[in-house]
Each structure stands twice: as structure tokens, then as C-alpha cells.
Design a protein around this motif. Sequence first.
Motif, short mmCIF file in Angstrom:
data_model
loop_
_atom_site.label_atom_id
_atom_site.label_comp_id
_atom_site.label_asym_id
_atom_site.label_seq_id
_atom_site.Cartn_x
_atom_site.Cartn_y
_atom_site.Cartn_z
N ARG A 114 -16.83 -3.28 4.94
CA ARG A 114 -15.82 -3.98 4.16
C ARG A 114 -16.49 -4.59 2.93
N TRP A 144 -9.25 -10.13 -2.19
CA TRP A 144 -8.91 -8.83 -1.62
C TRP A 144 -10.22 -8.12 -1.27
N TYR A 145 -10.25 -7.56 -0.09
CA TYR A 145 -11.36 -6.74 0.38
C TYR A 145 -10.81 -5.35 0.70
N ARG A 146 -11.70 -4.41 0.80
CA ARG A 146 -11.28 -3.09 1.24
C ARG A 146 -12.35 -2.48 2.14
N GLN A 147 -11.88 -1.58 2.98
CA GLN A 147 -12.80 -0.89 3.88
C GLN A 147 -12.39 0.57 3.97
N TYR A 158 -6.88 -2.11 2.55
CA TYR A 158 -7.09 -3.31 1.75
C TYR A 158 -6.63 -4.53 2.56
N GLY A 169 0.82 -1.20 0.00
CA GLY A 169 0.00 0.00 0.00
C GLY A 169 0.85 1.25 0.00
N GLY A 217 -4.07 -5.93 6.71
CA GLY A 217 -4.52 -4.70 6.04
C GLY A 217 -3.36 -3.82 5.64
N ALA A 222 -8.74 3.29 0.79
CA ALA A 222 -9.27 2.37 1.78
C ALA A 222 -8.11 1.56 2.37
N ASP A 261 -11.00 4.88 -4.42
CA ASP A 261 -10.34 3.61 -4.12
C ASP A 261 -9.58 3.67 -2.80
N GLN A 286 -2.80 0.18 3.83
CA GLN A 286 -3.51 1.41 3.47
C GLN A 286 -3.17 1.84 2.05
#
Length: 124
Positions: free
Chosen positions: A44, A35-38, A92, A8, A117, A90, A88, A119
Amino acid sequence: VQLQASGGGLVQAGGSLTLSCAYSGSYHSMSSWAWYRQAPGKEREMVARITNVGDQDYAASVKERFTITGDSAQKTVYLHMNSLQPEDTAVYFCNAIGFLAGKGWSPGRSFTSWGQGTQVTVSS
């Protein structure tokens, strides 16, 4: 199974980043990686997923811009992100689903693991 996400950073709109997720530990087999993101104040969401046979699916918001790939020899899954936009931004997270070792050669119980995670910040 442990997951370690990295890659990140801060990038300008229109730029690119590649996230890496290295997985380690003892397991019988892996089913999928994702892959997820919040983003702040949001739930999320799944961004991209790849199965152990290479099937992929993506969130509509990232299709044509993001690509998920895997390197089984390196035990690493990547998220290649192009044409990044401020939305985008978030944290990840990488995710893996599989089976632990069971008796003999049989699979044991299933597991779901998450990385810590990383950033991603996209400036306009």
C-alpha cells in the motif's frame, strides 16, 4: 470515526475519475486525510494527503495528475484523478487521522481510520 469510499470504476487510459470519502462519527478534531492505493502484489502506498490547514502532498507518480480536496461542510474528501494510466489500477483507500473527544474541550487520544477501499481499473 467511519470512512466510506466510493467512486471507483473502469476507465480508459487518459480518462478521469473522482473518488469520494465521506467521514462520520464523533471526534474532537481532524488532523489530515489521505488516499492510499494498493495494486495486486504491491504494498500500500500513499497517493495524496491534505491537512486540516490545507497543506497537500502527493506521490511523485501522481503529481500534476491527481488533486486532493476536502469539503468540511459535507465531511467529504475527494481525489480528482486525471490522465489515468494502467499503472494507476489499484484498490484505493481513504484514511483519516485525528483526535477523539477528551475531557471537557480537550482532545482525547489520537485515532487513525480507514475506509473500505474502492477499485479503480484503467484499461489500455
